[in-house]
Design an enzyme around this catalytic site. Structure first.
Site, PDB file in Angstrom:
ATOM      1  N   SER A   1       0.862  -1.343   0.184  1.00 13.15           N
ATOM      2  CA  SER A   1       0.057   0.086   0.143  1.00 13.15           C
ATOM      3  C   SER A   1       1.190   1.075   0.213  1.00 13.15           C
ATOM      4  O   SER A   1       0.702   2.714  -0.186  1.00 13.15           O
ATOM      5  CB  SER A   1      -1.353   0.306   1.428  1.00 13.15           C
TER       6      SER A   1
ATOM      7  N   LYS B   1       0.303   3.799  -2.864  1.00 14.52           N
ATOM      8  CA  LYS B   1      -0.657   4.176  -2.721  1.00 14.52           C
ATOM      9  C   LYS B   1      -0.227   5.743  -3.378  1.00 14.52           C
ATOM     10  O   LYS B   1      -1.129   6.575  -3.677  1.00 14.52           O
ATOM     11  CB  LYS B   1      -2.181   3.843  -2.539  1.00 14.52           C
TER      12      LYS B   1
ATOM     13  N   TYR C   1      -2.768  -2.553 -10.720  1.00 13.82           N
ATOM     14  CA  TYR C   1      -2.966  -2.177  -8.984  1.00 13.82           C
ATOM     15  C   TYR C   1      -2.098  -2.862  -8.070  1.00 13.82           C
ATOM     16  O   TYR C   1      -1.217  -3.018  -7.689  1.00 13.82           O
ATOM     17  CB  TYR C   1      -4.287  -1.925  -8.428  1.00 13.82           C
TER      18      TYR C   1
ATOM     19  N   TYR D   1      -4.078   3.373   7.449  1.00 11.15           N
ATOM     20  CA  TYR D   1      -5.593   3.092   7.596  1.00 11.15           C
ATOM     21  C   TYR D   1      -6.237   3.251   8.922  1.00 11.15           C
ATOM     22  O   TYR D   1      -6.415   4.522   9.267  1.00 11.15           O
ATOM     23  CB  TYR D   1      -5.764   1.504   7.534  1.00 11.15           C
TER      24      TYR D   1
ATOM     25  N   VAL E   1       1.163  -3.911   4.028  1.00 11.99           N
ATOM     26  CA  VAL E   1       1.165  -5.034   4.516  1.00 11.99           C
ATOM     27  C   VAL E   1       2.096  -5.960   4.349  1.00 11.99           C
ATOM     28  O   VAL E   1       2.334  -6.836   4.843  1.00 11.99           O
ATOM     29  CB  VAL E   1      -0.596  -5.947   3.834  1.00 11.99           C
TER      30      VAL E   1
HETATM   31  O1  DON Z   1      -4.730  -4.879  -2.180  1.00 13.15           O
HETATM   32  C1  DON Z   1      -4.507  -5.567  -0.820  1.00 13.15           C
HETATM   33  O2  DON Z   1      -4.806  -6.041  -0.483  1.00 13.15           O
HETATM   34  C2  DON Z   1      -2.133  -6.022  -0.711  1.00 13.15           C
HETATM   35  N1  DON Z   1      -1.715  -5.642  -2.466  1.00 13.15           N
HETATM   36  C3  DON Z   1      -2.052  -4.306  -0.724  1.00 13.15           C
HETATM   37  C4  DON Z   1      -2.507  -3.346   0.602  1.00 13.15           C
HETATM   38  C5  DON Z   1      -1.835  -3.244   1.963  1.00 13.15           C
HETATM   39  O3  DON Z   1      -0.774  -3.344   1.973  1.00 13.15           O
HETATM   40  C6  DON Z   1      -2.557  -2.601   3.261  1.00 13.15           C
HETATM   41  N2  DON Z   1      -1.637  -2.480   3.987  1.00 13.15           N
HETATM   42  N3  DON Z   1      -2.005  -1.690   4.850  1.00 13.15           N
END
Ligand code: DON
Length: 317
Positions: free
Chosen positions: A64, A67, A191, A243, A261
C-alpha cells in the site's frame, strides 16, 4: 555519549521483539513466508547523509505504500481537478479493503486514495494504453526518485492476482458507478503490480525525503512534482496513511506516514528546529518489519518509529 548510528542500531534491537505480537500477512501467500523477526530502518537527510540499521539489505514489496506514488503520478498525468473528481480525500475509519461505503454512500465515489477502493480508481487513471504501459510509466517515475532500477516481483503479483477476490469485488463496484478509467481486469493488473514493486528501506527513505521537501529532490536539485500535490499527499498520509489506526498514529506519533501489508512504513519528516534531531532540516524514513497487526501496520515498525519520533522531536504537531 552514544553517537546516533549506534543509538539507532540499539533501538532496532530494542524493538525487534515486538514482532512477536504480529504476523506476516497471510492473505497474500508469498508474504506469509517472510521472516517475521526482521526489522530495518533507513533515514536520509536533504544532504544525502544516511543512517541505516537492522536488516537493511532485505528487499520487500511496496504494497500500500505504492498508493502515495500512484496518487502523485495520477495528479501529474491528469491534473488535480480530474483526480479529485473521481476520488475524495476523507478518512473512513474502515479497514483498508472495505467495500461498505461504495454501496452506502451514493454515487459510490471512493473516500480516499489510500484505501484499496480509491487506489484502484487512481491506478486506472495512470497514463498508458495498457496495464504494462501504465506500470512502465510508474517504474520510470520511481526510478527518477530513487536513482536506480526497480521492478515488479512476479511471484508476489501472481500470488495476489489469484487470491484478489475482495479487490475484484471493489473494482466491479467502481466500474458499475463509473469510477474506473479502464476495464476491471486492467485496473486490477496495474494496482496489484504496483503493490508488488520491490524496494528496500533506503529507497523508501528517499521517497519520503522528496515528499517531505514538497516534491523537490534535494540531491538532484529538481522539482519532481508540484508542491501542491506534495502537500495534499502529506495531508492524506496524516489522515488516512495508517488505515484505521491513522487517528492514533497522528495523535501519538504525529508524522505523515504510509504503511503496507508487507510491513513497510514510509514517513516524511519536515524541517524542524529541534536540536534533539540529527536531521533538523527534515528527512525521509523507511522502515521494514513484516509482522503486522490486525489493521495492517508493522508492529515492531510502529514501535520503532514512535520511539525515534519522540527522541528526535519529529512530531509535526
Ligand atoms: O490490495 C491488497 O490487499 C494489497 N496488495 C495491499 C494492501 C495493503 O498493503 C494494505 N496495507 N496495510
Amino acid at each position: 555519549m552514544l553517537d546516533n548510528h549506534t543509538k539507532i542500531a540499539q533501538w532496532v534491537e530494542q524493538f525487534r521483539p515486538y514482532a512477536k505480537e504480529g504476523n506476516c500477512a497471510s492473505y497474500i501467500p508469498a508474504l506469509a513466508e517472510k521472516n517475521p523477526n526482521q526489522l530495518a530502518i533507513a533515514v536520509i537527510g536533504p544532504d544525502g547523509s544516511e543512517m541505516r540499521a537492522g536488516d537493511t539489505t532485505e528487499r520487500f514489496t511496496l504494497q500500500s505504500v505504492s498508493k502515495i506514488v500512484t496518487f502523485i503520478l495520477a495528479c501529474m498525468d491528469k491534473g488535480l481537478p480530474y483526480v479529485l473528481e473521481r476520488v475524495d480525500v476523507e478518512p473512513t475509519g474502515d479497514t483498508f479493503n472495505s467495500i461498505v461505503r461504495l454501496e452506502s454512500h451514493q454515487p459510490g465515489k471512493p473516500f480516499n486514495p489510500m484505501i484499496n477502493a480509491g487506489a484502484i480508481t487512481v491506478s486506472s487513471m495512470l497514463s498508458g494504453d495498457s496495464p504494462q504501459e501504465k506500470i512502465d510509466n510508474l517504474l520510470r517515475f520511481l526510478e527518477k526518485m530513487i536513482g536506480k532500477k526497480v521492478s515488479v516481483n512476479e511471484e508476489v503479483f501472481q500470488s495476489e492476482w489469484h487470491t484478489a477476490n475482495r479487490n475484484r469485488a471493489l473494482a466491479y463496484y467502481l466500474m458499475a458507478s463509473g469510477y474506473l478509467d479502464c476495464p476491471v481486469e486492467e485496473a486490477l493488473e496495474v494496482y496489484l503490480k504496483q503493490c508488488a514493486i520491490e524496494i528496500d528501506v533506503s529507497d523508501m527513505a528517499m521517497i519520503g525525503l522528496i515528499i517531505a521537501n514538497d516534491g523537490y529532490h534535494p540531491l538532484l536539485k529538481t522539482q519532481l512534482f508540484p508542491k501542491q500535490v506534495a502537500k495534499l499527499t502529506k495531508a492524506l498520509m496524516v489522515t488516512c496513511g495508517m488505515y484505521n489506526a491513522s487517528g492514533k498514529f497522528a495523535a501519538f506519533i504525529g508524522l505523515p506516514a504510509k504503511s503496507g501489508v508487507s510491513g513497510a512504513i514510509l514517513a516524511a519528516v519536515p524541517s524542524h528546529a529541534g536540536l534533539e534531531s540529527p536531521f533538523p532540516t527534515g528527512c525521509g524514513i523507511g522502515i521494514y518489519g513484516p509482522a503486522i497487526d490486525t489493521i495492517g501496520n508493522s508492529v515492531a515498525g510502529v514501535h520503532l518509529l514512535k520511539y525515534i519520533a519522540t527522541e528526535w522531536n519529529m512530531n509535526i504537531f
